[in-house]
Write a protein that holds these residues in place. Structure first.
Motif, PDB file in Angstrom:
ATOM      1  N   ARG A 187       0.835  -1.196   0.000  1.00 52.61           N
ATOM      2  CA  ARG A 187       0.000   0.000   0.000  1.00 52.61           C
ATOM      3  C   ARG A 187       0.878   1.258   0.000  1.00 52.61           C
ATOM      4  NH1 ARG A 187      -5.129   1.762   1.885  1.00 52.61           N
ATOM      5  NH2 ARG A 187      -5.234   3.997   1.465  1.00 52.61           N
ATOM      6  N   ALA A 188       1.917   1.262   0.832  1.00 56.37           N
ATOM      7  CA  ALA A 188       2.816   2.412   0.882  1.00 56.37           C
ATOM      8  C   ALA A 188       3.502   2.640  -0.461  1.00 56.37           C
ATOM      9  CB  ALA A 188       3.855   2.209   1.984  1.00 56.37           C
ATOM     10  N   GLU A 195       1.150   4.138  -2.949  1.00 60.99           N
ATOM     11  CA  GLU A 195       0.881   5.550  -2.668  1.00 60.99           C
ATOM     12  C   GLU A 195       2.093   6.434  -2.956  1.00 60.99           C
ATOM     13  OE1 GLU A 195      -1.912   6.944  -1.908  1.00 60.99           O
ATOM     14  OE2 GLU A 195      -3.172   5.192  -1.437  1.00 60.99           O
ATOM     15  N   LEU A 241       5.072   6.333  -1.446  1.00 64.41           N
ATOM     16  CA  LEU A 241       5.885   6.662  -0.276  1.00 64.41           C
ATOM     17  C   LEU A 241       7.270   6.029  -0.404  1.00 64.41           C
ATOM     18  CD1 LEU A 241       3.294   6.105   2.607  1.00 64.41           C
ATOM     19  CD2 LEU A 241       3.799   8.208   1.346  1.00 64.41           C
ATOM     20  N   ASP A 258       6.405  10.071   8.082  1.00 63.83           N
ATOM     21  CA  ASP A 258       5.156  10.804   7.909  1.00 63.83           C
ATOM     22  C   ASP A 258       5.465  12.261   7.553  1.00 63.83           C
ATOM     23  OD1 ASP A 258       5.598  12.282  10.255  1.00 63.83           O
ATOM     24  OD2 ASP A 258       4.076  11.229  11.426  1.00 63.83           O
ATOM     25  N   ASP A 308      -4.524  12.682   6.122  1.00 61.87           N
ATOM     26  CA  ASP A 308      -4.272  12.285   4.746  1.00 61.87           C
ATOM     27  C   ASP A 308      -3.216  11.187   4.673  1.00 61.87           C
ATOM     28  OD1 ASP A 308      -4.440  12.778   1.745  1.00 61.87           O
ATOM     29  OD2 ASP A 308      -2.314  13.182   2.105  1.00 61.87           O
ATOM     30  N   PHE A 309      -2.200  11.261   5.529  1.00 60.53           N
ATOM     31  CA  PHE A 309      -1.134  10.264   5.496  1.00 60.53           C
ATOM     32  C   PHE A 309      -1.573   8.940   6.121  1.00 60.53           C
ATOM     33  CE2 PHE A 309       2.578   8.142   7.334  1.00 60.53           C
ATOM     34  CZ  PHE A 309       3.416   8.074   6.239  1.00 60.53           C
ATOM     35  N   GLY A 326      -5.412   8.193   4.655  1.00 60.93           N
ATOM     36  CA  GLY A 326      -5.490   8.184   3.198  1.00 60.93           C
ATOM     37  C   GLY A 326      -4.438   7.347   2.512  1.00 60.93           C
ATOM     38  N   LYS A 327      -3.202   7.308   3.072  1.00 60.99           N
ATOM     39  CA  LYS A 327      -2.113   6.618   2.381  1.00 60.99           C
ATOM     40  C   LYS A 327      -1.746   5.264   2.995  1.00 60.99           C
ATOM     41  CE  LYS A 327       0.136  10.529   0.100  1.00 60.99           C
ATOM     42  NZ  LYS A 327      -1.032  11.413   0.153  1.00 60.99           N
ATOM     43  N   LEU A 328      -1.929   5.102   4.294  1.00 57.26           N
ATOM     44  CA  LEU A 328      -1.582   3.825   4.923  1.00 57.26           C
ATOM     45  C   LEU A 328      -2.799   2.978   5.267  1.00 57.26           C
ATOM     46  CD1 LEU A 328       1.356   4.834   7.311  1.00 57.26           C
ATOM     47  CD2 LEU A 328       1.496   3.706   5.085  1.00 57.26           C
TER      48      LEU A 328
END
Length: 278
Positions: free
Chosen positions: A83-84, A87, A89, A107, A147-148, A151-153
């Motif tokens: 997932r990271a 996104e 990251l 983060d 959001d982090f 939304g991202k993790l």
């Protein structure tokens, strides 16, 4: 939105803090937080109790080095990593000595968050019940925090606390069945607001308070009960002024929508005095 971290069942396994006086801080966690302590190198102390761990490293006081979130399986770690990566990251090497199959991300406020499968421990630690439970940040931008982590993790957003103008004062996110794993208060600084240990029940908070008294450590806040999470709490602080919470009866979430709360003293403490962050 896919709640990837929640699917992986990540939980707060350990924390690492910097200190200008690391030996003194390690001694505090050993004595006051009832942990065994050992110096494993010239620059690293490890404090370990029943289901709680604190690493102390030299550096700027009141600054977290990293947080370690464990997944129960390697598949869970791989799920969060995928997932990271999806996104966009940056995937970093994990410094955690407690994890295998680990990786790390930073983060938006620069906090290093490690994910991994916990290495099985040999032997048991004695001490008062108090597993590492949650971590709460202070930030200039809570929306960016949401959001982090959400939304991202793929952490679940449990509750929000809103200012009268609708902006976020606090956000609570979870990666398991408990109300929050990582939360964030809006503040005039960036860093850690507090970290928390789970007592389980009210009588164990009493035991912690009696233990603190033997160490000549006074409560700085509490006992009280938070609105979001509905948990009982007490707070103390360590020699570096890091806030430590001992909590009990934190809400277990099965299936519900995010709840919005007003930014008000009774939201932070149903029983009385509140330490407002913004």
């Amino acid at each position: 939105m896919t709640l990837t971290a929640l699917q992986a069942g990540a939980y707060l396994h350990h924390l690492a803090f910097h200190s200008a006086a690391p030996a003194e801080l390690a001694k505090f966690y050993s004595n006051v937080m009832d942990m065994d302590c050992r110096q494993v190198s010239e620059v690293e102390w490890r404090c370990e109790g029943p289901l709680r761990r604190m690493i102390v490293l030299p550096g700027e006081s009141r600054k977290m080095a990293y947080a370690g979130l464990a997944c129960r399986t390697a598949e869970g770690v791989a799920l969060i990593r995928a997932r990271a990566e999806a996104e966009g990251l940056e995937i970093l090497e994990s410094p955690s000595p407690y994890f295998e199959d680990g990786f790390a991300v930073r983060d938006p406020d620069g906090h290093l968050i490690c994910f991994g499968k916990a290495i099985a421990e040999s032997g048991e630690h004695k001490g008062i019940h108090g597993p590492t439970q949650h971590l709460t940040f202070a930030s200039l931008d809570v929306e960016r925090f949401v959001d982090f982590y959400h939304g991202k993790l793929g952490f679940a957003l449990s509750d929000r606390v809103l200012h009268d103008n609708g902006t976020l004062a606090t956000a609570f996110t979870t990666s398991n069945h408990e109300h929050h794993t990582i939360a964030c208060f809006k503040s005039d600084r960036t860093g850690v607001d507090h970290h928390s240990y789970e007592a389980g029940e009210w009588s164990t908070i009493r035991d912690w308070c009696d233990h603190f008294a033997t160490q000549d450590v006074q409560l700085m806040w509490g006992p009280g009960r938070h609105g979001p999470g509905n948990n009982l709490f007490i707070f103390i602080e360590d020699p570096d002024k890091n806030w430590i919470e001992v909590s009990a009866e934190l809400e277990v979430i099965y299936d519900r929508d995010t709840i919005d709360w007003p930014q008000h003293p009774r939201t932070l403490n149903k029983w009385g005095h509140a330490i407002m962050r913004s």
